[in-house]
Design a protein around this motif. Structure first.
Motif, short mmCIF file in Angstrom:
data_model
loop_
_atom_site.label_atom_id
_atom_site.label_comp_id
_atom_site.label_asym_id
_atom_site.label_seq_id
_atom_site.Cartn_x
_atom_site.Cartn_y
_atom_site.Cartn_z
N ALA A 56 -17.96 -8.12 -27.35
CA ALA A 56 -16.58 -8.32 -26.87
C ALA A 56 -16.21 -7.46 -25.65
O ALA A 56 -15.54 -7.96 -24.74
CB ALA A 56 -15.60 -8.10 -28.02
N PRO A 57 -16.60 -6.18 -25.61
CA PRO A 57 -16.18 -5.37 -24.45
C PRO A 57 -16.76 -5.83 -23.12
O PRO A 57 -16.21 -5.50 -22.05
CB PRO A 57 -16.68 -3.96 -24.81
N VAL A 58 -17.87 -6.59 -23.15
CA VAL A 58 -18.52 -6.96 -21.89
C VAL A 58 -18.51 -8.46 -21.65
O VAL A 58 -18.75 -8.91 -20.52
CB VAL A 58 -19.97 -6.45 -21.84
N ALA A 59 -18.26 -9.27 -22.68
CA ALA A 59 -18.36 -10.72 -22.54
C ALA A 59 -17.21 -11.27 -21.68
O ALA A 59 -16.05 -10.92 -21.87
CB ALA A 59 -18.36 -11.38 -23.91
N ARG A 60 -17.55 -12.17 -20.79
CA ARG A 60 -16.53 -12.87 -20.01
C ARG A 60 -16.04 -14.11 -20.76
O ARG A 60 -14.92 -14.57 -20.55
CB ARG A 60 -17.10 -13.28 -18.66
N ALA A 61 -16.91 -14.65 -21.62
CA ALA A 61 -16.56 -15.79 -22.45
C ALA A 61 -17.42 -15.73 -23.70
O ALA A 61 -18.55 -15.23 -23.66
CB ALA A 61 -16.80 -17.10 -21.70
#
Length: 716
Positions: free
Chosen positions: A600-605
């Motif tokens: 979640a902290p790095v995902a764009r989608a």
């Protein structure tokens, strides 16, 4: 089990021994209305003892001697619980499992076999191998064959018929691999093969001499070391592989049941019922008080028709049948190569023709569990709509996410909804409720039952329902249950509901979601679902992927294919379905809270891969002008799924899912891309520069995540 009738009785088969396997097959041919039949066994497969020496010698593969309990239970309409019984309360009528669960019953039967381990011998657990249970021994033997030295030392503890048969089998197999083994059979008695007559004993000893197998008598082990067995007469035998076939020892937990025992074995009378009413016992774990006999699979096989009748008679109130074992039977012992020795009433003969006879008898027994009679499809009425047969289909409708409404029909049905209000976003995987601080996400999901264990269905439905919350990068907060139970008596319905909620709580509790209530009703079949909420500062939506992003998938594909194969009782062209199915369920049962916290902290989608398959959910993640390149070679796939797909097995939703398969994604694993997933993994688009670090962190957390492709601009 006939679904048109309410369930009023629970019959529990504890163990997957020969008698229970035959009862299950008979039950499939002649089910009993109103009964929920369940089987508890730690493994999805059960070995047939008669073929074990042949498998050790290399005449059969290990798969050829295994009964696939998963396929058998599906044919019988029985629920399978992959766990080990470790306790039983005859008064409360409950069985305690190794996992800590309890299973209640009205009528039970125990067929758990025996063990030949030697826990009292120092070092046995670390360095010894038990012939029983057979599955572990067969696996250890196959591994030893790959690593054994050129001149290995082998010690077999126990000089009965079983020990000598396995010594000859191991000697033959060693010679076939070009090795020169030193094999010694150790027995505490003055002569081996105590249950055989003089002529048969002489024939078996002659076979040992032919293979150079030594006998060390009047001795017993006192210590096992990594490379030796120390005996009580002071002898130290070098050993690279130490096998115990030392008699038959009952499983220790039986001593705590309060049942009448004889030398640790459950005492039963002519009806096969124990000292506690409604609890039966068969096979090697039972002692026939009215006609004591040596432990032999022959008696277990012949007890099966009586047990089948008596379980049904106890449920219906009919009289029980009495079993009287024969005084002697034809004993066929393997001699290593494809020869056998026969003994009955003290008469002995031997030769290759007896191996043919033994092989024929064993093959006939195993054929009962290889292919099952096809159950007749429901007859269509004479007067019907023209498309009724096409909509029904030729195969049973899948459960889990394979039972979802196709994406096209779903989209058209949702088109009638009004627009969203300003403070309520439709969200992606979950609806988004704006709050003064952060957001709350809300989702609901349910599963049509695809396995009969209510505890496991509760666990998997909770994981599946939380998938949308995790995909949004939120922390689970609250869950409300929606449960449809099949028609049942109050007692059985109470048991099923309790099991479902316990299974769900094993996931919801550790995830931080309080189970706040819900709704239950009765219907045609079991359906389990949850409405769940979660909180986060910034939701991770489906859209937002950018060209160049790496695509990461956290769970392997193939659940829809494997679950469909189990429902259709499909026999794989190679291997067994049971272990494939068990591995699939184990993968589904892995929660993804930790995966989401890493992504979640790095995902764009991000999205969870569920009913519309990887292709469908990936298409939802890609904005205008974007597509993806997929690395088929790096896609994680469940063991056995590719082979089943090549056999034509597919979920009922897969054909509709193909509409989302873009031409650039087609390839050797296209069937896996459109396969509907239940409890599927998270699919995340992350900046390419961070992909390697994210994958390393996921691996550290135990997630079998893979880099499966990249987001790229559409071709002009």
């Amino acid at each position: 089990m006939q679904p048109d009738f309410p369930i009023t009785r629970d019959i529990l088969l504890i163990g997957g021994g020969h008698a229970h396997a035959l009862v299950l097959r008979q039950w499939g041919m002649k089910p009993m209305a109103g009964v929920r039949l369940r089987v508890i066994n730690p493994s999805p497969i059960a070995p047939y003892t008669g073929m074990l020496p042949g498998a050790i010698a290399g005449h059969y593969t290990i798969d050829e001697i295994m009964i696939d309990l998963v396929r058998l239970c599906r044919f019988a309409g029985a629920d399978v619980i992959l766990d080990k019984a470790v306790g039983l309360d005859p008064e409360a009528k409950t069985v305690t499992l190794a996992s800590g669960r309890q299973a209640a019953f009205d009528i039970a039967s125990i067929d758990i076999g025996i063990t030949s381990d030697l826990p009292q011998v120092d070092g046995f657990i670390a360095h010894g191998v038990s012939a029983k249970p057979l599955g572990g021994y067969a696996a250890r033997w196959e591994h030893f064959l790959q690593t054994a030295p050129q001149a290995p030392n082998l010690v077999i503890i126990g000089g009965g018929v079983g020990g000598v048969e396995l010594a000859l089998a191991q000697a033959y197999r060693m010679q076939q691999t070009g090795r020169s083994p030193t094999i010694t059979v150790v027995d505490r008695n003055a002569q081996p093969l105590g249950n055989m007559g003089p002529k048969a004993r002489a024939g078996m000893i002659a076979a040992l001499r032919r293979y150079g197998v030594g006998l060390h008598l009047n001795a017993a082990p006192v210590r096992l070391e990594a490379d030796a067995v120390v005996l009580d007469d002071g002898t130290r035998l070098q050993s690279d592989f130490t096998l115990s076939v030392a008699g038959s020892r009952p499983q220790g937990w039986l001593a705590q049941t309060g049942l009448d025992l004889h030398e640790g074995f459950i005492t039963v009378g002519p009806t096969l019922e124990s000292s506690a009413r409604d609890i039966f016992a068969v096979g090697d774990c039972a002692h026939l008080s009215h006609a004591p006999r040596p432990k032999s699979g022959v008696y277990a096989v012949r007890e099966a028709p009586y047990l089948f009748h008596n379980l049904r008679a106890r449920a219906s109130g009919a009289p029980l049948r009495r079993y009287q074992p024969q005084r002697d039977y034809l004993k066929l012992a393997s001699l290593g190569d494809k020869r056998a020795l026969a003994e009955k009433f003290g008469l002995r003969s031997g030769g290759a023709w007896l191996w043919w006879l033994k092989d024929t008898i064993d093959a006939r027994f195993m054929a009962k569990f290889r292919d099952y009679p096809a159950m007749p499809a429901p007859k269509l009425p004479d007067l019907r709509p023209r498309d009724l047969g096409a909509v029904m289909g030729a195969k049973p409708m899948c459960g889990g996410c394979g039972a979802k409404l196709p994406a096209g029909a779903l989209g058209r049905g949702l088109a009638c909804l009004p627009g969203q209000s300003a403070d309520l976003s439709p969200g992606d995987d979950a609806a988004i409720l704006r709050r003064p601080q952060g957001v709350q996400v809300l989702s609901t999901d349910h599963l049509r039952a695809f396995l009969g264990d209510p505890w496991r269905m509760g666990q998997l439905a909770a994981i599946h329902s939380l998938g949308d919350i995790w995909a949004m990068g939120a922390a689970p907060q609250l869950a409300l249950a929606q449960i449809i139970l099949p028609r049942a008596s109050d007692t059985v319905a109470e048991r099923m509901l309790a099991e479902i909620l316990e299974g769900a709580q094993s996931v919801l509790g550790p995830a931080g979601a309080a189970l706040g209530g819900g709704h239950t009703t009765m219907g045609a079949e079991l359906t389990v679902g949850f409405t769940v909420t979660g909180c986060c500062d910034r939701p991770v939506t489906k859209r937002g992927a950018q060209a160049g992003d790496a695509l990461i998938l956290t769970k392997p594909l193939g659940t829809g294919i494997i679950l469909a194969a189990e429902m259709q009782i499909t026999r794989p062209k190679s291997g067994l379905l049971g272990p494939v199915w068990a591995n699939c369920v184990a993968n589904m049962a892995r929660p993804m809270g930790r995966d989401a916290a890493i992504l979640a902290p790095v995902a764009r989608a991000m999205s969870d891969v569920t009913g519309f398959g990887l292709a469908g959910h990936l298409a939802e993640m890609l904005g205008a002008g974007l597509t993806a390149t997929l690395d088929h070679a790096n896609l994680p796939v469940l063991e056995g799924a590719e082979g089943l797909a090549r056999q034509g097995v597919q979920s009922t939703l897969a054909p509709a899912n193909r509409a989302a398969l873009r031409p650039e994604w087609d390839g050797p694993l296209a069937d896996l891309l459109v396969d509907p997933q239940t409890c599927g993994g998270l699919l995340a688009a992350v900046p390419a520069a961070q992909a390697e670090a994210v994958l390393a962190e996921l691996a550290k957390a135990g997630a079998p995540a893979r880099h499966v492709g990249h987001v790229v601009p559409c071709a002009p």
